[in-house]
Structure formats: C-alpha cells, structure tokens
Design a protein around this motif. Structure first.
Motif, PDB file in Angstrom:
ATOM      1  N   ALA A  97       0.901  -1.226   0.137  1.00 49.26           N
ATOM      2  CA  ALA A  97       0.023   0.122   0.036  1.00 49.26           C
ATOM      3  C   ALA A  97       0.798   1.483   0.084  1.00 49.26           C
ATOM      4  CB  ALA A  97      -0.910  -0.012   1.194  1.00 49.26           C
ATOM      5  N   ASN A 101       1.844   2.607  -3.582  1.00 50.13           N
ATOM      6  CA  ASN A 101       0.399   3.010  -3.989  1.00 50.13           C
ATOM      7  C   ASN A 101       0.199   4.733  -3.430  1.00 50.13           C
ATOM      8  OD1 ASN A 101      -1.848   3.370  -5.612  1.00 50.13           O
ATOM      9  ND2 ASN A 101      -3.177   2.994  -3.809  1.00 50.13           N
ATOM     10  N   ASP A 102       0.607   4.732  -2.174  1.00 47.96           N
ATOM     11  CA  ASP A 102       0.510   5.947  -1.646  1.00 47.96           C
ATOM     12  C   ASP A 102       1.539   7.092  -2.132  1.00 47.96           C
ATOM     13  OD1 ASP A 102      -1.560   5.411   0.042  1.00 47.96           O
ATOM     14  OD2 ASP A 102      -0.280   4.831   1.860  1.00 47.96           O
ATOM     15  N   ARG A 133      -6.173   1.683  -4.535  1.00 48.54           N
ATOM     16  CA  ARG A 133      -7.138   2.007  -3.643  1.00 48.54           C
ATOM     17  C   ARG A 133      -6.948   3.610  -4.103  1.00 48.54           C
ATOM     18  NH1 ARG A 133      -7.524   3.445   1.812  1.00 48.54           N
ATOM     19  NH2 ARG A 133      -9.724   2.949   2.595  1.00 48.54           N
ATOM     20  N   ILE A 161      -7.736  -2.039   2.072  1.00 51.88           N
ATOM     21  CA  ILE A 161      -6.178  -1.591   2.065  1.00 51.88           C
ATOM     22  C   ILE A 161      -5.344  -3.038   1.692  1.00 51.88           C
ATOM     23  CG2 ILE A 161      -4.129  -0.787   3.481  1.00 51.88           C
ATOM     24  CD1 ILE A 161      -6.349   1.076   5.127  1.00 51.88           C
ATOM     25  N   GLY A 162      -4.389  -2.342   0.876  1.00 46.50           N
ATOM     26  CA  GLY A 162      -3.377  -3.562   0.485  1.00 46.50           C
ATOM     27  C   GLY A 162      -4.108  -4.578  -0.656  1.00 46.50           C
TER      28      GLY A 162
END
Length: 392
Positions: free
Chosen positions: A71, A74-75, A252, A274-275
């Motif tokens: 995650a 992605n952030d 996400r 999440i994930g």
C-alpha cells in the motif's frame, strides 16, 4: 452478489517462478511434479484458479490481494500524481499529445467521452435498467484529467506506432519515471498472475492469455478530478463506460465514488480494502478471447455523500482535493489477432467474435470516445485480416 476478495499468495508460492524442488515437505497447496517434469496442480490450487475464472465470468470483476504490491507504494504514487494535477493547466498541457491519440502524456478534462455518451444502443438499454441500479446518462465529455504512461517493453516493429509511443516526462519531477515504472510494473505483474490463473480456471493452458500480452501497449493511466471545483453530489467524473482493453486493475483511491455493474445487473459501490486491488474484465480483449463467456465490466465514478465526507476530512487535514485513480490498462499486443481460444471457439456465441486485430479495434474505440480523429470505418475481419477500410 458481492465481488469476491482472492488472495494470490498461494498461487505465487506455487509458481515460485523457479520450478519444482525435491523437498517432500510441501505446502499443502503446492503442486507436485509429474514424471515428465511438468507441474501438477493440486485440487486446492485448481479450485482457486476456477474461482478467479468464475468471478470474471459471473461478475466481470474481482478484488485481489497481492503481497508484492504494498500500500505504501500506491501512496507514494498518489502523492506524486496529486502534486502533478495541482499544477496550472498551462503546465499540464505541455505534456498533451493529441496526435498520438492521447495514448501517452496528459488528456485534459473535457476531452474524453464516456461510451454511453455516444452509443445510442447503450443509452436505450440504460433506460430499461431498474431505477435503483440505473447509471447516469452522460451528456458530454468527462470533467477529469488523465495521464498515460507506458508500462513494459514495446515491439521494435508494429503497425501501431501511436499505441506504442515513447513516454512523456513532465519537468520538475525527478522521481517521475521511477515512481510510474515501479507502481505500473507491480500492477501489470498482478494482471499477469490473474491472467494465468484465469487461463487455468477456464480449462486453457496457463499462458493462453499471457502469451498474447507480451509487449502489449500496457499503460498506467491515473485520472485526476478536481474536487474543489467539482465536489458536488451527483457530479459524474467518469461516465458509464466499459474499458476497451484485456484486464483493468485499480489501486485504492483516497476518495470513494467508483461504482461497477455486475453481470446480473446489480450496481455495486466498490470498497477496495487496504492492500488490495480491483480487477475488471475489458470489452475488447477478454470478452473476445472467451467468445463472450466473460463480459466487460461497466462502471462510472460519481460524487456521493461518502465522497463529500472524504472531501471535508481532507479539507480539514489540509490535504489535496484532487481525486486520483490508480489505474492500469493491461492489453493484448497490438499486432495480435483476437479470436475465441480453445474450447471457447466451439461456443454458439463464437460467431459474434470473428478474428480481429487488437490494434485496429483499439483505434476504432479511441475514435468513438474522442481520443482519435473522427472517422467512419469498418474492419475487414475475414481470415483475421487487420487492414482497416474507410467507407462513405
């Protein structure tokens, strides 16, 4: 009917990408080796692959957990894209490449037309949908920006140069290429694993789909929607449409609002844990290769009460009010021929999916949604001929 969440880790352990070992203490789901050295799938692994295939068939979508896609990566990607989309429009337009059908660089808001805005047959079908599941009928182009970044190698020779062009890097973002390549490659790796599992689950060979994906025009294609300007309930950022590629994967987003339609007609708001990552079937390629057994997943992005709550929370925290999607379009290679594979070729529906060149289909779809110059065209589909013929 809910979109299932499937953990890919058992399959990743199974493949190991390194062949069979001699250790007799195997994971229960790992395959043994046949005498000829080929892998033998365990019942549990076959069942997992069949679950992937059936989800794509029955719902057109699935949510997957891939431990290789953390995650935090992605952030970092979302952080960078928020910074980019917050730049002045004049700066962003320097990365615009309309002569390449917007397949690299930026697409400004007000350019991309959702399919439902130009497809009268689709509009008529929408009217027959029960009100609780009915999508918004778009009246014009989407108020969203998009950035297209090629992922993976491209063929040295192709008839479709525009679909395989060099990437565009904006000035002032030294981390751009590494961030885009890193996250894009991770998500394409997930698509490839899902494609392998789907092939096994459909009773085809493991590489039935992935062999056609090699050197395909895969693109990381994040959208940017300015919620400070368009953050009113009911505003549609991405009108009702299908994706024209093979498989689409979404990371996400920080703002809710994505709705998908399952094959049974049910409208579902997507809530990606999440994930996890959302996978959707594409119109042009998975539907074609399965002879209509899998249908494309329809979706739209709209401002809802949950979106408004997320906007207010972001405003209070001093965070960006740009809604960024984390989207990758996985494609079949442009010069490959699309046609039903294996046992799908014997389906009664197979006649509706004659041989067609992937690149030609993409270009006609791009013209329909205003990303390529206006044209009237048909495809010569006899014997898989890929040449486009102009009419009128």
């Amino acid at each position: 009917m809910e979109v299932p969440v499937i953990d890919l880790e058992p399959y990743l352990k199974f493949t190991g990408r390194s062949g069979c070992g001699s250790d007799s203490k195997r994971d229960p789901i790992e395959p043994a080796c046949k005498p000829n050295g080929e892998l033998e799938y365990s019942p549990d692994l076959k069942s997992l692959c069949e679950e992937v295939a059936q989800s794509l068939k029955q719902t057109g979508a699935l949510v997957v957990r891939d431990p290789r896609c953390p995650a935090e990566v992605n952030d970092r990607f979302l952080d960078m894209m928020e910074t980019y989309f917050e730049k002045p429009n004049d700066f962003k337009r320097q990365q615009e490449r309309p002569h390449l059908h917007y397949q690299v660089g930026v697409t400004p808001e007000g350019v991309e037309l959702p399919r439902a805005a130009v497809d009268q047959d689709m509009q008529m079908k929408i009217q027959d949908v029960p009100e609780e599941y009915r999508p918004h009928i778009p009246v014009g182009a989407d108020p969203k920006w998009r950035y297209m970044w090629r992922v993976g190698p491209r063929p040295l020779e192709t008839r479709f140069k525009e679909l395989n062009s060099d990437p565009v890097v904006p000035e002032g973002f030294p981390e751009w290429a590494d961030t885009m390549d890193g996250w894009g490659s991770m998500m394409i790796s997930t698509v490839e694993v899902v494609a392998e599992m789907a092939g096994i689950g459909f009773g085809l060979s493991k590489d039935s789909f992935t062999s056609l994906m090699q050197q395909g025009p895969h693109v990381l294609a994040p959208t940017g929607s300015d919620l400070s300007r368009h953050g009113k309930e009911g505003i549609v950022f991405a009108g009702y449409h299908y994706d024209l590629n093979f498989l689409t994967i979404h990371g996400r987003s920080r703002f809710p609002g994505l709705y998908i339609w399952l094959r049974n007609g049910q409208k579902v708001e997507v809530r990606v844990p999440i994930g996890c990552l959302l996978i959707q079937a594409g119109k042009q390629q998975l539907e074609w290769l399965t002879g209509g057994d899998c249908r494309s997943g329809m979706h739209e992005v709209v401002v809802t009460t949950r979106t408004l709550a997320a906007i207010e929370a972001a405003r209070q925290a001093g965070k960006s009010l740009w809604r960024v999607s984390s989207t990758v379009f996985g494609h079949i290679a442009s010069d490959a021929i699309l046609q039903p594979l294996g046992h799908f070729a014997k389906s009664p529906l197979a006649q509706n999916y004659p041989p067609i060149c992937a690149g030609d289909f993409v270009e006609l779809e791009l013209a329909a949604i205003n990303l390529k110059g206006k044209q009237d065209g048909v495809l010569n589909l006899e014997n898989g001929n890929c040449e486009q013929q102009t009419v009128g």
